[in-house]
Design an enzyme around this catalytic site. Structure first.
Site, PDB file in Angstrom:
ATOM      1  NE  ARG A 175      44.858  30.274  49.608  1.00 23.50           N
ATOM      2  CZ  ARG A 175      44.268  31.460  49.558  1.00 23.50           C
ATOM      3  NH1 ARG A 175      44.974  32.521  49.232  1.00 23.50           N
ATOM      4  NH2 ARG A 175      43.002  31.588  49.846  1.00 23.50           N
ATOM      5  CD  GLU A 228      44.873  34.109  52.765  1.00 25.21           C
ATOM      6  OE1 GLU A 228      45.439  35.183  52.480  1.00 25.21           O
ATOM      7  OE2 GLU A 228      43.788  33.772  52.296  1.00 25.21           O
ATOM      8  CG  ASP A 275      39.618  47.873  42.882  1.00 22.67           C
ATOM      9  OD1 ASP A 275      40.677  47.281  42.635  1.00 22.67           O
ATOM     10  OD2 ASP A 275      39.494  48.710  43.796  1.00 22.67           O
ATOM     11  CE  LYS A 314      47.891  36.945  43.785  1.00 19.17           C
ATOM     12  NZ  LYS A 314      46.541  36.885  44.363  1.00 19.17           N
ATOM     13  NE  ARG A 331      42.251  49.759  45.565  1.00 17.25           N
ATOM     14  CZ  ARG A 331      43.358  49.054  45.418  1.00 17.25           C
ATOM     15  NH1 ARG A 331      44.471  49.470  45.940  1.00 17.25           N
ATOM     16  NH2 ARG A 331      43.359  47.928  44.727  1.00 17.25           N
ATOM     17  N   GLY A 370      41.787  42.659  51.747  1.00 15.79           N
ATOM     18  CA  GLY A 370      42.008  43.997  51.181  1.00 15.79           C
ATOM     19  C   GLY A 370      40.922  44.994  51.538  1.00 15.79           C
ATOM     20  NE  ARG A 419      35.085  34.114  43.598  1.00 15.72           N
ATOM     21  CZ  ARG A 419      35.963  33.745  44.523  1.00 15.72           C
ATOM     22  NH1 ARG A 419      35.627  32.874  45.445  1.00 15.72           N
ATOM     23  NH2 ARG A 419      37.184  34.245  44.543  1.00 15.72           N
ATOM     24  CD  GLU A 460      44.389  43.251  55.542  1.00 10.02           C
ATOM     25  OE1 GLU A 460      45.374  43.869  55.106  1.00 10.02           O
ATOM     26  OE2 GLU A 460      44.214  42.033  55.358  1.00 10.02           O
ATOM     27  CG  HIS A 520      38.735  33.030  52.312  1.00 12.03           C
ATOM     28  ND1 HIS A 520      37.603  33.761  52.052  1.00 12.03           N
ATOM     29  CD2 HIS A 520      39.598  33.301  51.303  1.00 12.03           C
ATOM     30  CE1 HIS A 520      37.774  34.442  50.926  1.00 12.03           C
ATOM     31  NE2 HIS A 520      38.970  34.169  50.447  1.00 12.03           N
ATOM     32  CG  ASN A 532      47.794  31.732  46.301  1.00 15.96           C
ATOM     33  OD1 ASN A 532      47.104  30.940  45.661  1.00 15.96           O
ATOM     34  ND2 ASN A 532      47.287  32.783  46.921  1.00 15.96           N
TER      35      ASN A 532
HETATM   36  P1  ADP Z   1      42.554  38.973  46.952  1.00 11.50           P
HETATM   37  O1  ADP Z   1      41.313  38.317  47.479  1.00 11.50           O
HETATM   38  O2  ADP Z   1      42.683  38.856  45.467  1.00 11.50           O
HETATM   39  O3  ADP Z   1      43.800  38.633  47.726  1.00 11.50           O
HETATM   40  P2  ADP Z   1      42.709  41.521  48.295  1.00 11.50           P
HETATM   41  O4  ADP Z   1      42.637  40.899  49.654  1.00 11.50           O
HETATM   42  O5  ADP Z   1      43.975  42.197  47.902  1.00 11.50           O
HETATM   43  O6  ADP Z   1      42.294  40.520  47.152  1.00 11.50           O
HETATM   44  O7  ADP Z   1      41.514  42.580  48.222  1.00 11.50           O
HETATM   45  C1  ADP Z   1      41.242  43.298  47.064  1.00 11.50           C
HETATM   46  C2  ADP Z   1      40.122  44.276  47.367  1.00 11.50           C
HETATM   47  O8  ADP Z   1      40.559  45.158  48.408  1.00 11.50           O
HETATM   48  C3  ADP Z   1      39.715  45.116  46.176  1.00 11.50           C
HETATM   49  O9  ADP Z   1      38.303  45.224  46.101  1.00 11.50           O
HETATM   50  C4  ADP Z   1      40.307  46.469  46.541  1.00 11.50           C
HETATM   51  O10 ADP Z   1      39.598  47.546  45.984  1.00 11.50           O
HETATM   52  C5  ADP Z   1      40.153  46.462  48.045  1.00 11.50           C
HETATM   53  N1  ADP Z   1      40.983  47.508  48.637  1.00 11.50           N
HETATM   54  C6  ADP Z   1      42.331  47.582  48.665  1.00 11.50           C
HETATM   55  N2  ADP Z   1      42.711  48.746  49.213  1.00 11.50           N
HETATM   56  C7  ADP Z   1      41.586  49.441  49.532  1.00 11.50           C
HETATM   57  C8  ADP Z   1      41.316  50.702  50.120  1.00 11.50           C
HETATM   58  N3  ADP Z   1      42.297  51.517  50.507  1.00 11.50           N
HETATM   59  N4  ADP Z   1      40.020  51.041  50.327  1.00 11.50           N
HETATM   60  C9  ADP Z   1      39.019  50.226  49.936  1.00 11.50           C
HETATM   61  N5  ADP Z   1      39.214  49.030  49.379  1.00 11.50           N
HETATM   62  C10 ADP Z   1      40.475  48.630  49.165  1.00 11.50           C
END
Ligand code: ADP
Length: 396
Positions: free
Chosen positions: A92, A381, A282, A18, A284, A327, A240, A330, A180, A11
């Site tokens: 990908r 994916e 982010d 990746k 988190r 992310g 975005r 989940e 996606h 990817n």
């Molecule tokens: P990508 O689209 O780059 O693959 P991810 O699917 O890894 O990204 O998602 C990244 C997002 O998931 C970020 O906004 C991150 O803060 C969020 N995230 C990851 N772990 C947690 C968590 N425990 N609680 C809330 N958000 C989270």
């Protein structure tokens, strides 16, 4: 496992590659990793085992390009058991245009067709293709397979793929594609394992990561998606903006004198969670922040997911299941709770305990009596690409 059963999944983005190595016919993950800070350096190479433990790390003071990154990856693989005998490489690829509704061998004809699509995805497709070219040059004779983020959505009804624009514009390829798709296809495949009735259900899935989108699926096929001509449409994302009135773009150009690069920078890199909060892209960080602006960014994302959910339910003529993935989908207990609270009118009743600790794998987080079942499905994916790659190799 036989020596020649390894599938390398790539990817490749503008600044990273990746990768995941799969083995066996099932297939299963052996290890994964990433090469990051390409072009901007110092470039870093990290490999993790299936428990996410870092098993190898390397860095270069001067930045590597895609080809040098690929060389480092193949050199590393050659030192691993069976790593010299790749069965295939699965890539990908962000865009397959209107043409490709499934994975393709990346032969000269397909590569030429993909080159012609670069204008549709100038931020991603050139990097995807750079990795393909490097892999062909460095691993001659190893089949290269392209798996497209758009392919799953080609099953959508014509109306779902159309803009209300004149045919001469549509004929230029200006239409909705959706992205996606590999994630949604994986989700569609996993759900029936958890509940066989879901194979024929009306499902809305939300892939919420740094990029975020939603997809309506009927009987496991895409019916509508929130991303359209590009992956900037639909939901607010990390950086975005998601859907904005096209009149905003005209205003930015006409009244604020912004050029294409400035508008692109604003819509792709300075909007979404980052733009609204002014703090971070982010989730988190935003959830941990007490700042009202952080909460506003989260609230706006939840609100737009709710609006899109209503639209998707309309496209499906009702909804039987809602899925969270990516992310944020989940991991964010609070975001799932807020989305489900707003979706009560559709018949969604969350089980707060199940939502608080979904654990791994496919998990139901709605109550037993909820009319709409709600699920968490971890995105994968890479596995979808490995499966597609093996499938296509098995075809005559
Ligand atoms: P990508 O689209 O780059 O693959 P991810 O699917 O890894 O990204 O998602 C990244 C997002 O998931 C970020 O906004 C991150 O803060 C969020 N995230 C990851 N772990 C947690 C968590 N425990 N609680 C809330 N958000 C989270």
């Amino acid at each position: 496992m036989a020596a020649n059963d390894k599938v390398l999944v790539l990817n490749t983005g503008s600044s990273s590659i990746k990768f995941s190595l799969f083995g066996g016919t099932a297939p299963s993950l052996l290890f994964k990793g990433r090469i990051e800070n390409l072009f901007s350096g110092p470039t870093r190479f990290v490999v993790q085992d299936t428990s996410n433990e870092v098993v190898h790390e390397q860095s270069w003071p001067d930045p590597l390009d895609h080809a040098a990154g690929m060389r480092a990856l193949l050199d590393y693989l050659a030192q691993q058991p069976g790593g010299r005998d790749l069965r295939a490489v699965g890539h990908r690829i962000v865009h397959g245009g209107a043409l490709y509704s499934g994975p393709q061998w990346l032969d000269d004809t397909v590569l030429t067709a993909l080159e012609a699509l670069v204008a549709l995805a100038p931020l991603h497709l050139p990097h995807n293709l750079a990795a393909v070219r490097a892999a062909i040059a460095m691993a001659p004779g190893v089949p290269q397979v392209g798996c497209f983020d758009t392919a799953f959505h080609r099953a959508q009804p014509e109306l779902a793929q159309a803009f209300a624009l004149p045919p001469d514009i549509t004929d230029l390829g200006i239409r909705r594609y959706g992205f996606h798709g590999l994630s949604y296809e994986y989700i569609a495949g996993r759900l029936p394992d958890a509940d066989p009735a879901l194979a024929s259900a009306r499902v809305v899935a939300a892939h919420l990561g740094n990029g975020a989108s939603m997809c309506a699926m009927a009987r496991g096929r895409s019916v509508a998606s929130s991303m359209g001509f590009t992956a900037v449409d639909g939901l607010p994302m990390g950086t975005r903006c998601g859907a904005v009135d096209p009149g905003v773009v005209l205003y930015l150009i006409d009244q604020l004198g912004m050029d294409v690069a400035a508008v692109q920078d604003l819509l792709y890199l300075r909007s979404g969670l980052l733009g609204v909060s002014g703090i971070s892209s982010d989730m988190r960080t935003l959830e941990a922040s007490g700042e009202p602006r952080a909460q506003l960014a989260i609230d706006l994302m939840v609100y737009r997911i709710g609006r899109e959910l209503g639209s998707m339910a309309a496209a499906l003529g009702g909804i039987d299941a809602l899925v969270f993935s990516g992310g944020i989908g989940e991991n964010s207990v609070a975001l799932r709770a807020a989305v489900c609270r707003d979706a009560a009118w559709l018949g969604v009743t969350l089980d707060p305990e199940a939502n608080a600790a979904p654990g791994g794998g496919v998990v139901r987080i709605s109550t037993a009596s909820s009319t709409v079942s709600v699920w968490v499905v971890p995105a994968n994916e890479e596995l979808m690409i490995a499966r597609h790659t093996l499938d296509i190799l098995g075809q005559p």
